[in-house]
Design an enzyme around this catalytic site. Sequence first.
Site, mmCIF file in Angstrom:
data_model
loop_
_atom_site.group_PDB
_atom_site.id
_atom_site.type_symbol
_atom_site.label_atom_id
_atom_site.label_comp_id
_atom_site.label_asym_id
_atom_site.label_seq_id
_atom_site.Cartn_x
_atom_site.Cartn_y
_atom_site.Cartn_z
ATOM 1 N N SER A 86 0.795 -1.226 0.000
ATOM 2 C CA SER A 86 0.000 0.000 0.000
ATOM 3 C C SER A 86 0.827 1.275 0.000
ATOM 4 O O SER A 86 0.370 2.287 -0.515
ATOM 5 C CB SER A 86 -0.930 0.007 1.213
ATOM 6 O OG SER A 86 -0.179 -0.034 2.411
ATOM 7 N N HIS A 107 -5.002 -3.360 -2.411
ATOM 8 C CA HIS A 107 -4.691 -2.405 -3.482
ATOM 9 C C HIS A 107 -4.612 -3.058 -4.856
ATOM 10 O O HIS A 107 -4.376 -2.382 -5.850
ATOM 11 C CB HIS A 107 -3.400 -1.658 -3.148
ATOM 12 C CG HIS A 107 -3.557 -0.847 -1.908
ATOM 13 N ND1 HIS A 107 -4.081 0.424 -1.923
ATOM 14 C CD2 HIS A 107 -3.371 -1.163 -0.608
ATOM 15 C CE1 HIS A 107 -4.175 0.869 -0.675
ATOM 16 N NE2 HIS A 107 -3.749 -0.083 0.139
ATOM 17 N N LYS A 141 -11.811 0.465 -1.867
ATOM 18 C CA LYS A 141 -10.745 1.145 -2.609
ATOM 19 C C LYS A 141 -11.092 1.128 -4.104
ATOM 20 O O LYS A 141 -11.979 1.847 -4.517
ATOM 21 C CB LYS A 141 -9.404 0.538 -2.237
ATOM 22 C CG LYS A 141 -9.073 0.959 -0.803
ATOM 23 C CD LYS A 141 -7.842 0.367 -0.189
ATOM 24 C CE LYS A 141 -7.673 0.966 1.216
ATOM 25 N NZ LYS A 141 -6.848 0.169 2.101
#
Length: 393
Positions: free
Chosen positions: A179, A207, A238
């Site tokens: 990340s 991610h 995300k």
Amino acid sequence: MAGNFIEEELKRLKEQGLYRKLRHVEGEQGPTLQVDGQEVINLCSNNYLGLANHPVMRQAAKEAIDRYGCGSGASRLISGNMTLHEELEDKSAGLKGTEAALVFNSGYHANIGILSSLIGEGGVILSDSFNHASIVDGCRLARATVVVYPHCDLERLEEGLKKAPAAARKLIVTETLFSMDGDEAPLAEIVNLAERYGAMVMVDEAHATGVCGPNGAGVVAKLGLGDRILVQMGTLGKALGAFGAYVAGPRELREILINRSRSFIYTTSLPPAVMAMAIAAVDLVYKEPQRRLALWHNCRALRDGLRSLAYSLGESQSQIQPLIIGDAQKCMAFSEQLLQRGVFAHGIRPPTVPPGTSRLRITLMATHTHEHLHRALKAFEEAKVEMRMEDRG
Ligand SMILES: *Cc1c(COP(=O)(O)O)cnc(C)c1O
């Protein structure tokens, strides 16, 4: 007065350049934002694909509210297990190519819940030194022996595995796309070591999901390692632009988590609107591959631009591009210089990253335009000159 230590603590944080404050963001989450009243180019969102305000997701949430109402009323094991939770779990398992999946209220809940359910006293967790705070906290809750190996260091990981008692339950945990550095774990090698020493593997694809691999299925899918990894978790907040998290794996993994995981059991389940937008998001990840192409295009353009300004860039090949500054105060000053020029790139300091590696964590979105990137690079050029002047002064 009791509580005086609070003021002292805050003063110390300010002196060390580690004081944090909230910024006020207005309007929608997009490639530009209103920050503290100013319109800025957003280079610090994890909304990588720009799905957070996609019309299909908005519509899905509205329809879910009309059909199912607002709150879910109770935890999953009481009366809060609604149709949409299981539908999302089937979709997540489908994306990941696993037997089953379980939805958690967030990635943070998922990581603390998984680690504390699978490993207990007498067990050994081997954890990459750059793993996210939620993994660190999960390790603490597990009450196991925790061996933190230096970032992506396979030799030290193997040493840790060798030293662990043969009979101990062992688990290696790593992010796939890190990340804060944007680099990838050597996952194939990690899986080989795990098999050699009889350890389970858990990966955090926070991610990578939606961004990497075939159909945005993540790094595990890209490398074809799905059958050899027990636990694959990721977040829906995300790249997927919604909220919540999934854990994908074998059916028994889902069952043990339902039975053991306190962060699953003792919390009200996510509301229907959130589940509906996450379901829509998984569909969009399949249906709109052009978003991934646009994201990769933007990554290359920004990296090329920064290199031509003589910025030294690290290993990252991804949508996360760290610019290591080192000193925390200097890093925040740099971030402030950029903000004054209409670019929002957040400074990341210890304890989020190791001391001496404070950085701007630049993140790109599929929805940044050529014009946005051009303006951002201009600001990076000017801020660099400004920072040099300060150095001399
Ligand atoms: C953001 C993040 C999480 C937590 O996910 P949330 O859904 O935001 O709670 C977990 N792991 C990593 C690597 C993350 O970056």
